[in-house]
Each structure stands twice: as C-alpha cells, then as structure tokens.
Scaffold this motif. Structure first.
Motif, PDB file in Angstrom:
ATOM      1  N   HIS A 155       0.830  -1.213   0.000  1.00  0.00           N
ATOM      2  CA  HIS A 155       0.000   0.000   0.000  1.00  0.00           C
ATOM      3  C   HIS A 155       0.865   1.263   0.000  1.00  0.00           C
ATOM      4  O   HIS A 155       0.615   2.204   0.751  1.00  0.00           O
ATOM      5  CB  HIS A 155      -0.952   0.007   1.206  1.00  0.00           C
ATOM      6  N   VAL A 156       1.889   1.246  -0.834  1.00  0.00           N
ATOM      7  CA  VAL A 156       2.803   2.388  -0.918  1.00  0.00           C
ATOM      8  C   VAL A 156       2.056   3.610  -1.419  1.00  0.00           C
ATOM      9  O   VAL A 156       1.300   3.558  -2.401  1.00  0.00           O
ATOM     10  CB  VAL A 156       3.988   2.066  -1.851  1.00  0.00           C
ATOM     11  N   THR A 157       2.274   4.734  -0.749  1.00  0.00           N
ATOM     12  CA  THR A 157       1.609   5.966  -1.133  1.00  0.00           C
ATOM     13  C   THR A 157       2.557   7.145  -0.957  1.00  0.00           C
ATOM     14  O   THR A 157       3.708   6.984  -0.519  1.00  0.00           O
ATOM     15  CB  THR A 157       0.334   6.165  -0.285  1.00  0.00           C
ATOM     16  N   THR A 161       8.654   5.893   2.229  1.00  0.00           N
ATOM     17  CA  THR A 161       9.988   5.578   1.730  1.00  0.00           C
ATOM     18  C   THR A 161      10.065   4.108   1.355  1.00  0.00           C
ATOM     19  O   THR A 161       9.642   3.240   2.124  1.00  0.00           O
ATOM     20  CB  THR A 161      11.068   5.885   2.787  1.00  0.00           C
ATOM     21  N   VAL A 162      10.623   3.851   0.179  1.00  0.00           N
ATOM     22  CA  VAL A 162      10.807   2.489  -0.317  1.00  0.00           C
ATOM     23  C   VAL A 162      12.299   2.219  -0.458  1.00  0.00           C
ATOM     24  O   VAL A 162      13.027   3.016  -1.056  1.00  0.00           O
ATOM     25  CB  VAL A 162      10.107   2.304  -1.682  1.00  0.00           C
ATOM     26  N   LEU A 163      12.753   1.084   0.082  1.00  0.00           N
ATOM     27  CA  LEU A 163      14.150   0.674  -0.012  1.00  0.00           C
ATOM     28  C   LEU A 163      14.268  -0.461  -1.016  1.00  0.00           C
ATOM     29  O   LEU A 163      13.552  -1.468  -0.921  1.00  0.00           O
ATOM     30  CB  LEU A 163      14.668   0.210   1.349  1.00  0.00           C
ATOM     31  N   LEU A 164      15.207  -0.321  -1.965  1.00  0.00           N
ATOM     32  CA  LEU A 164      15.410  -1.311  -3.021  1.00  0.00           C
ATOM     33  C   LEU A 164      16.853  -1.799  -2.989  1.00  0.00           C
ATOM     34  O   LEU A 164      17.780  -1.005  -2.821  1.00  0.00           O
ATOM     35  CB  LEU A 164      15.102  -0.690  -4.384  1.00  0.00           C
ATOM     36  N   LEU A 165      17.022  -3.103  -3.187  1.00  0.00           N
ATOM     37  CA  LEU A 165      18.348  -3.730  -3.109  1.00  0.00           C
ATOM     38  C   LEU A 165      18.812  -4.107  -4.511  1.00  0.00           C
ATOM     39  O   LEU A 165      18.335  -5.071  -5.106  1.00  0.00           O
ATOM     40  CB  LEU A 165      18.303  -4.968  -2.216  1.00  0.00           C
ATOM     41  N   GLY A 166      19.745  -3.328  -5.056  1.00  0.00           N
ATOM     42  CA  GLY A 166      20.306  -3.642  -6.360  1.00  0.00           C
ATOM     43  C   GLY A 166      19.612  -2.929  -7.493  1.00  0.00           C
ATOM     44  O   GLY A 166      18.648  -2.163  -7.300  1.00  0.00           O
ATOM     45  N   GLY A 225      15.544   8.501  11.282  1.00  0.00           N
ATOM     46  CA  GLY A 225      15.495   7.496  12.330  1.00  0.00           C
ATOM     47  C   GLY A 225      14.356   6.510  12.224  1.00  0.00           C
ATOM     48  O   GLY A 225      14.304   5.530  12.981  1.00  0.00           O
ATOM     49  N   ARG A 226      13.423   6.706  11.291  1.00  0.00           N
ATOM     50  CA  ARG A 226      12.245   5.842  11.193  1.00  0.00           C
ATOM     51  C   ARG A 226      12.537   4.508  10.524  1.00  0.00           C
ATOM     52  O   ARG A 226      12.017   3.473  10.915  1.00  0.00           O
ATOM     53  CB  ARG A 226      11.128   6.543  10.396  1.00  0.00           C
ATOM     54  N   GLY A 227      13.298   4.546   9.455  1.00  0.00           N
ATOM     55  CA  GLY A 227      13.478   3.374   8.611  1.00  0.00           C
ATOM     56  C   GLY A 227      12.548   3.439   7.413  1.00  0.00           C
ATOM     57  O   GLY A 227      11.687   4.332   7.306  1.00  0.00           O
ATOM     58  N   ALA A 228      12.708   2.504   6.510  1.00  0.00           N
ATOM     59  CA  ALA A 228      11.908   2.480   5.279  1.00  0.00           C
ATOM     60  C   ALA A 228      10.543   1.867   5.550  1.00  0.00           C
ATOM     61  O   ALA A 228      10.418   0.870   6.259  1.00  0.00           O
ATOM     62  CB  ALA A 228      12.633   1.683   4.200  1.00  0.00           C
ATOM     63  N   ASP A 229       9.516   2.455   4.968  1.00  0.00           N
ATOM     64  CA  ASP A 229       8.162   1.913   5.119  1.00  0.00           C
ATOM     65  C   ASP A 229       8.021   0.587   4.381  1.00  0.00           C
ATOM     66  O   ASP A 229       7.297  -0.305   4.829  1.00  0.00           O
ATOM     67  CB  ASP A 229       7.133   2.916   4.579  1.00  0.00           C
ATOM     68  N   THR A 230       8.713   0.472   3.246  1.00  0.00           N
ATOM     69  CA  THR A 230       8.647  -0.737   2.430  1.00  0.00           C
ATOM     70  C   THR A 230      10.043  -1.118   1.975  1.00  0.00           C
ATOM     71  O   THR A 230      10.811  -0.258   1.529  1.00  0.00           O
ATOM     72  CB  THR A 230       7.746  -0.526   1.197  1.00  0.00           C
ATOM     73  N   VAL A 231      10.362  -2.408   2.091  1.00  0.00           N
ATOM     74  CA  VAL A 231      11.624  -2.950   1.572  1.00  0.00           C
ATOM     75  C   VAL A 231      11.281  -4.044   0.575  1.00  0.00           C
ATOM     76  O   VAL A 231      10.521  -4.962   0.883  1.00  0.00           O
ATOM     77  CB  VAL A 231      12.504  -3.538   2.698  1.00  0.00           C
ATOM     78  N   ILE A 232      11.822  -3.943  -0.643  1.00  0.00           N
ATOM     79  CA  ILE A 232      11.672  -5.004  -1.630  1.00  0.00           C
ATOM     80  C   ILE A 232      12.938  -5.844  -1.553  1.00  0.00           C
ATOM     81  O   ILE A 232      13.986  -5.463  -2.069  1.00  0.00           O
ATOM     82  CB  ILE A 232      11.458  -4.452  -3.057  1.00  0.00           C
ATOM     83  N   GLU A 233      12.840  -6.991  -0.891  1.00  0.00           N
ATOM     84  CA  GLU A 233      14.000  -7.833  -0.579  1.00  0.00           C
ATOM     85  C   GLU A 233      14.244  -8.798  -1.747  1.00  0.00           C
ATOM     86  O   GLU A 233      13.696  -9.891  -1.812  1.00  0.00           O
ATOM     87  CB  GLU A 233      13.737  -8.574   0.738  1.00  0.00           C
ATOM     88  N   GLY A 251       6.284  -1.591   9.225  1.00  0.00           N
ATOM     89  CA  GLY A 251       6.739  -1.599   7.838  1.00  0.00           C
ATOM     90  C   GLY A 251       6.448  -2.918   7.142  1.00  0.00           C
ATOM     91  O   GLY A 251       5.965  -3.888   7.747  1.00  0.00           O
ATOM     92  N   PHE A 252       6.786  -2.964   5.870  1.00  0.00           N
ATOM     93  CA  PHE A 252       6.486  -4.101   5.000  1.00  0.00           C
ATOM     94  C   PHE A 252       7.770  -4.553   4.327  1.00  0.00           C
ATOM     95  O   PHE A 252       8.515  -3.735   3.781  1.00  0.00           O
ATOM     96  CB  PHE A 252       5.462  -3.666   3.944  1.00  0.00           C
ATOM     97  N   ILE A 253       8.031  -5.868   4.363  1.00  0.00           N
ATOM     98  CA  ILE A 253       9.145  -6.440   3.601  1.00  0.00           C
ATOM     99  C   ILE A 253       8.566  -7.428   2.601  1.00  0.00           C
ATOM    100  O   ILE A 253       7.971  -8.443   2.977  1.00  0.00           O
ATOM    101  CB  ILE A 253      10.172  -7.140   4.501  1.00  0.00           C
ATOM    102  N   GLY A 254       8.721  -7.122   1.318  1.00  0.00           N
ATOM    103  CA  GLY A 254       8.306  -8.029   0.256  1.00  0.00           C
ATOM    104  C   GLY A 254       9.453  -8.951  -0.089  1.00  0.00           C
ATOM    105  O   GLY A 254      10.488  -8.497  -0.599  1.00  0.00           O
ATOM    106  N   ILE A 255       9.317 -10.249   0.199  1.00  0.00           N
ATOM    107  CA  ILE A 255      10.396 -11.207  -0.023  1.00  0.00           C
ATOM    108  C   ILE A 255      10.269 -11.747  -1.442  1.00  0.00           C
ATOM    109  O   ILE A 255       9.347 -12.501  -1.760  1.00  0.00           O
ATOM    110  CB  ILE A 255      10.327 -12.353   0.998  1.00  0.00           C
TER     111      ILE A 255
END
Length: 336
Positions: A155-157, A161-166, A225-233, A251-255
């Motif tokens: 539910h990213v809006t 903040t979205v964190l992407l790896l690579g 200091g919050r961290g990412a709301d969403t991480v696409i792992e 937060g949400f981690i999409g594996i």
C-alpha cells in the motif's frame, strides 16, 4: 520455424532447431513472437540449479511478446493484429493462488518464448501496453508484475519511503512505480556508476553497500530514524537481517529473491517489536497484470533495458545475465 531447445541442463545444451509451424486449436492464439527478456529464473532453469524436475527437451525463457496471427475456435479475447505479451503463471487468472494452478509456468515446465511462432491459450496472454514496443513489453511479465505486486501489497503511497536492493529488473521497475506513487526511493548498489544512473531515473538516495556493508543505519539516518516503510527484498539470506533493521515500525518487507541465499534467519525480536509484515511475493494473477498494464499506460513508463541481443545470441544473453553486472533488463530482439 526456428525455435530453441534445452536438451540437457547447462547453457551449452541450448540448441537452435527447426520445427514445424504450429496451428491454433480451440481456445488458442497463434502468435508471431518478436521479443523476449531474461529473468534470473531462466538462468536457474537452464543450468538446472533449481528446476531439475522439469521435463526436457524444453523451449526456454518465460517472458516474450509478439503479434497475433490467427485465433482458434471460440477465442473472443484477441483477434489477428493484436499486440500481446505472455503471462508467466498460465493458470492463475484471478484471486488467490491455488496449488492446483502450479506446474504450467511458461518457460518451464510449459514451453517458453524462444520460438518464432507459438500457440498459447488465450488466457496465457495479456494486451501489450499501447505505448510500448514488443521488446519493451517482453520485460513485463515477471519483473514488472513482481514490482507492481510488492508495492500494491505494501500500500505504498505519497510521502513514504521504499528501499530497493540492487539495480536488476524488479528493483528498477519498483523504483519507477514507487516514484509514480509519490514515494521516496533509497537504492543500494555496489557501483557508484549505477547509483548515478539510478538517480537520473528518479532515485532519491543511493547507498554503495560495498563501501558501507552495514547499510541499515544509513537507511534509518536518511529517514530521520524511522526506517523504510517498504523494503523489496530481492537478495535473500545475506541481506535479510539488515532489511529488518532498516524497516520502519509497522513496515512491510516483500520477499522476492534468494540470490544471496535461500535460508534466512529472522531476527524475531526486531520483527515482533516493529510489527513488521513479511510477505512472500511471486508475480500475481492475470487480472493483476491487466491492472498493471493500465497503470503503465497512464504514466507512460519506459522499461530500462541494459542490453539487447539478437535471436541467435541467446547464449551470450545468458552469459551477460549470469555476470550479474546488468542495470535493468536484458532483452532479445527477434528481428536482429
């Protein structure tokens, strides 16, 4: 017609063959294939790393696009001249995935895209976005739909903040789609050059994980200091602990991926205290794919292609993929 066959596991066993031209039966669509793109899944299958139970010989590569030449009896979904894209999970039309729908994936165990003519069930195809070429559309079925699904389920809006790896296909599609939603994007790479390229596409903050192997604190610092709301792992076991550390409360981690290892230890205390939502993601239904197509048309998204090979250069394309240095997708243009 020309078609590739994988006769035994290993890239050296990819053979270009001549086969009879198919004709569509009831419910089928005959497609002139014009392009394909490679995914990490294709690499695993061709090399027998993960899919050794797949029956050989097999026409490889899951994702492709082309033009409808002929439709079989009862087909109303498409007509000759329509531009179409393959759909990876051939039986998953809508709703939640079911066990009985497994086993029909294109590119193994079902035949894949690397053939000049292909007959598909009408519901194994989706409409190509009107603004995209066949080569661009061929990048969508796995990478774009996986990115789309992760952001939908998170539910990213705007303002998140979205964190992407690579900088592979999933990450760059997720970056483009997250920016379209008004989110801030943090992206990791071991290459400063790739980080600069990602910024030209919309990435807000780039972190070089080779220079900063403990990158989770930098993500928290960049988010006050919050961290990412969403991480696409997209990596797997080798990064999972830091992904949890970098994730915000609730937060949400999409594996998504497991290139960095398939067996991850979950830091349970962090996951519990942060109330993190862990979600495994493996593409989505045809209905979701069609929703994505409408969204891509609305924002006129342009897929990022790192390199394009000709039909006869499939081995070279796989070698490029195996090198792990690509930025975005690796395409195959059947007209080259």
């Amino acid at each position: 017609m020309r078609a590739y066959q994988l006769n035994a596991f290993g890239i050296d066993h990819l053979q270009l063959t001549e086969q009879p031209a198919p004709r569509p039966g009831p419910g089928q669509v005959l497609v002139k294939m014009e392009a394909a793109s490679l995914n990490f899944r294709d690499h695993l299958l061709v090399n027998g790393t993960l899919y050794r139970d797949v029956a050989l010989p097999l026409t490889p590569v899951s994702d492709g696009a082309g033009t409808v030449l002929e439709v079989g009896e009862g087909v109303t979904r498409f007509r000759p001249g329509d531009r179409v894209t393959t759909f990876y999970k051939a039986r998953w039309l809508a709703g939640a995935m079911r066990p009985e729908w497994e086993g029909a994936d294109l590119g193994g165990p079902g035949p894949g895209a690397m053939r000049e003519l292909a007959c598909y069930d009408a519901y194994t195809l989706a409409r190509t976005p009107s603004h995209m070429s066949a080569l661009q559309a061929a990048t969508l079925p796995i990478a774009a739909l996986t990115a789309w699904t992760a952001l939908e389920q998170a539910h990213v809006t705007a303002g998140q903040t979205v964190l992407l790896l690579g900088t592979g296909g999933v990450s760059l599609f997720a970056m483009q789609l997250a920016k379209a939603r008004g989110a801030k994007v943090i992206l990791l790479s071991s290459s400063d050059e790739k980080l600069e390229r990602a910024k030209t596409l919309g990435t807000d903050i780039g972190i070089n994980y080779a220079r900063h192997p403990a990158w989770a604190p930098l993500v928290r610092e960049a988010t006050d200091g919050r961290g990412a709301d969403t991480v696409i792992e997209t990596v797997g076991a080798s990064t999972f602990r830091q992904s949890v550390q970098a994730t915000a409360m609730h937060g949400f981690i999409g594996i998504v991926g497991f290139m960095g290892g398939r067996e991850a230890e979950v830091p349970l205390v962090d996951a519990i205290l942060k109330r993190i939502h862990l979600q495994g993601i493996s593409v989505a239904s045809l209905e979701d794919h069609e929703k994505m197509v409408r969204a891509l048309e609305a924002i006129q998204l342009q897929p990022v292609l790192d390199a394009v090979y000709g039909f006869g250069e499939l081995r070279a394309a796989f070698e490029h993929l195996a090198g792990g240095k690509h930025f975005g997708k690796i395409g195959i243009d059947f007209t080259k």
